[in-house]
Motif scaffolding. Structure first.
Motif, PDB file in Angstrom:
ATOM      1  N   UNK A 202      76.357  30.104  75.395  1.00 46.14           N
ATOM      2  CA  UNK A 202      77.645  30.698  75.772  1.00 46.14           C
ATOM      3  C   UNK A 202      77.908  31.986  75.007  1.00 46.14           C
ATOM      4  N   UNK A 203      77.711  31.928  73.689  1.00 51.04           N
ATOM      5  CA  UNK A 203      78.024  33.080  72.852  1.00 51.04           C
ATOM      6  C   UNK A 203      77.061  34.238  73.094  1.00 51.04           C
ATOM      7  N   UNK A 204      75.805  33.937  73.348  1.00 50.79           N
ATOM      8  CA  UNK A 204      74.852  35.000  73.665  1.00 50.79           C
ATOM      9  C   UNK A 204      75.235  35.698  74.963  1.00 50.79           C
ATOM     10  N   UNK A 205      75.665  34.931  75.947  1.00 50.26           N
ATOM     11  CA  UNK A 205      76.084  35.520  77.222  1.00 50.26           C
ATOM     12  C   UNK A 205      77.269  36.450  77.025  1.00 50.26           C
ATOM     13  N   UNK A 206      78.240  36.011  76.222  1.00 43.39           N
ATOM     14  CA  UNK A 206      79.413  36.831  75.941  1.00 43.39           C
ATOM     15  C   UNK A 206      79.009  38.097  75.199  1.00 43.39           C
ATOM     16  N   UNK A 207      78.186  37.942  74.153  1.00 46.73           N
ATOM     17  CA  UNK A 207      77.735  39.099  73.355  1.00 46.73           C
ATOM     18  C   UNK A 207      76.978  40.089  74.215  1.00 46.73           C
ATOM     19  N   UNK A 208      76.046  39.585  75.034  1.00 47.02           N
ATOM     20  CA  UNK A 208      75.217  40.472  75.843  1.00 47.02           C
ATOM     21  C   UNK A 208      76.053  41.260  76.843  1.00 47.02           C
ATOM     22  N   UNK A 209      77.048  40.597  77.452  1.00 46.12           N
ATOM     23  CA  UNK A 209      77.893  41.300  78.423  1.00 46.12           C
ATOM     24  C   UNK A 209      78.738  42.368  77.738  1.00 46.12           C
ATOM     25  N   UNK A 210      79.275  42.048  76.575  1.00 44.35           N
ATOM     26  CA  UNK A 210      80.065  43.029  75.832  1.00 44.35           C
ATOM     27  C   UNK A 210      79.203  44.233  75.442  1.00 44.35           C
ATOM     28  N   UNK A 211      77.979  43.963  75.018  1.00 38.27           N
ATOM     29  CA  UNK A 211      77.074  45.042  74.624  1.00 38.27           C
ATOM     30  C   UNK A 211      76.701  45.912  75.826  1.00 38.27           C
ATOM     31  N   UNK A 212      76.404  45.273  76.947  1.00 37.90           N
ATOM     32  CA  UNK A 212      76.033  46.013  78.156  1.00 37.90           C
ATOM     33  C   UNK A 212      77.153  46.926  78.628  1.00 37.90           C
ATOM     34  N   UNK A 213      78.390  46.541  78.342  1.00 39.27           N
ATOM     35  CA  UNK A 213      79.538  47.327  78.765  1.00 39.27           C
ATOM     36  C   UNK A 213      80.094  48.200  77.644  1.00 39.27           C
ATOM     37  N   UNK A 214      79.288  48.367  76.599  1.00 40.68           N
ATOM     38  CA  UNK A 214      79.622  49.282  75.494  1.00 40.68           C
ATOM     39  C   UNK A 214      80.961  48.940  74.838  1.00 40.68           C
ATOM     40  N   UNK A 215      81.209  47.650  74.690  1.00 37.10           N
ATOM     41  CA  UNK A 215      82.462  47.200  74.088  1.00 37.10           C
ATOM     42  C   UNK A 215      82.280  46.777  72.631  1.00 37.10           C
ATOM     43  N   UNK A 216      81.046  46.860  72.152  1.00 38.82           N
ATOM     44  CA  UNK A 216      80.778  46.541  70.757  1.00 38.82           C
ATOM     45  C   UNK A 216      80.253  47.775  70.038  1.00 38.82           C
ATOM     46  N   UNK A 217      80.646  47.933  68.786  1.00 38.63           N
ATOM     47  CA  UNK A 217      80.151  49.064  68.008  1.00 38.63           C
ATOM     48  C   UNK A 217      78.717  48.824  67.573  1.00 38.63           C
ATOM     49  N   UNK A 218      78.394  47.541  67.252  1.00 37.98           N
ATOM     50  CA  UNK A 218      77.032  47.197  66.852  1.00 37.98           C
ATOM     51  C   UNK A 218      76.164  47.127  68.097  1.00 37.98           C
ATOM     52  N   UNK A 219      74.955  47.528  68.004  1.00 38.16           N
ATOM     53  CA  UNK A 219      74.009  47.484  69.129  1.00 38.16           C
ATOM     54  C   UNK A 219      72.833  46.586  68.806  1.00 38.16           C
TER      55      UNK A 219
END
Length: 329
Positions: A312-329
């Protein structure tokens, strides 16, 4: 082709539901407010109608006659006292309006996204047989979710076919405002502490699938709790920190400290007019143990509760990253 009408389609869970409905070949009509971003819905090819839960006439015009299913997913999830009046209008009065129109329009079945919050706080694991204890208006979101069910049950007595789904803490893609907020705080090294509570965490995709299954397999008037993996917030936050390659928290912050911070934050908000990061209502939620059983939904709706927390958490993290919503890459 089956026809579905959906409220809350621009939200986190609604986005997951729309993906699956379209993939399954449903014709979908999605209701939205004037201010909503409908770009994703347009890309999916769903029919869009503008209406408001607070305007029964707009609902009459928006909901087609004899749709196979109406998924009522829209909800005001605010946990700040300044939003209580609007929350009552959205969650309770709005539910009464749409349930009445659904009955008058001969909707095949209304699937209501309620919440585990309708059951209030229990010391033991919550089941559908547990008393619904959400009767303290100071915990206003919980209070309105119980009363949402009450007003819809009045329409069931008049002939509406409806079932209630009660998800626990939902995790997955398309989240920007729920547990995604924890990702943002940890990503920016702004996490003030880890609350000592526990929760049952459920996968957004599995919850959406249970809604579709409930159209055929749910029993009118029944509640179905959608739980999943039980975990402490310390474990939950630690996994997020690991996924973001951030320092992993090792201990919790005492409940009384979180409650005190929330009380002072709320006091300050009365002067500033701005919603605080932590409110007394949120503080209570994250310092309690809210765990539940989804055995009934597993039996009757083929609900898949076994998605593990890491997935679940990986899916959430990956989607946030794909949409440039996280500062960390």
């Amino acid at each position: 082709m089956k026809h579905a009408f959906v409220t809350g389609g621009t939200g986190f869970l609604g986005a997951n539901l729309l993906d699956q409905l379209v993939s399954d070949g449903w014709q979908v009509t999605a209701m939205h407010r004037r201010t909503s971003n409908t770009d994703r819905l347009r890309a999916l090819g769903v029919n869009l109608v503008e209406a408001s839960l607070n305007d029964p006439e707009s609902l009459q015009a928006a909901i087609p006659d004899n749709v196979d299913a109406l998924f009522h997913m829209a909800a005001n999830t605010s946990m700040w006292r300044a939003g209580n009046a609007q929350q009552w209008k959205d969650n309770v009065e709005g539910a009464a309006h749409i349930a009445q129109v659904a009955r008058e329009k001969n909707v095949g079945r209304m699937v209501v996204t309620s919440s585990i919050s309708a059951y209030g706080y229990h010391k033991e694991r919550i089941t559908e047989e547990s008393d619904k204890l959400a009767d303290d208006p100071h915990h206003h979101y919980l209070y309105t979710k119980k009363r949402e069910e009450i007003v819809i049950r009045k329409e069931i007595e008049r002939g509406l076919d409806a079932v209630f789904l009660n998800p626990c803490a939902i995790v997955g893609k398309y989240d920007t405002s729920s547990w995604a907020q924890t990702f943002f705080l940890i990503d920016k090294n702004q996490l003030p502490g880890v609350p000592p509570g526990w929760g049952s965490f459920c996968h957004a995709g599995a919850v959406a699938r249970a809604h579709i299954t409930a159209v055929e397999k749910g029993r009118c008037g029944e509640n179905y709790i959608l739980a999943g993996t039980d975990a402490s917030f310390l474990e939950f936050f630690a996994k997020i920190a690991e996924l973001l390659d951030k320092p992993v928290p090792k201990r919790t912050t005492p409940a009384f400290v979180i409650q005190t911070i929330a009380w002072f934050s709320d006091l300050f908000s009365r002067v500033s007019g701005r919603e605080p990061v932590i409110t007394p209502e949120k503080a209570t939620l994250v310092t309690r143990r809210v765990v539940a059983s989804s055995a009934k939904a597993e039996r009757e709706l083929d609900y898949q509760s076994g998605v593990d927390l890491d997935t679940m958490l990986c899916e959430c993290r990956d989607w946030l990253a794909q949409n440039n919503l996280l500062e960390s890459k």
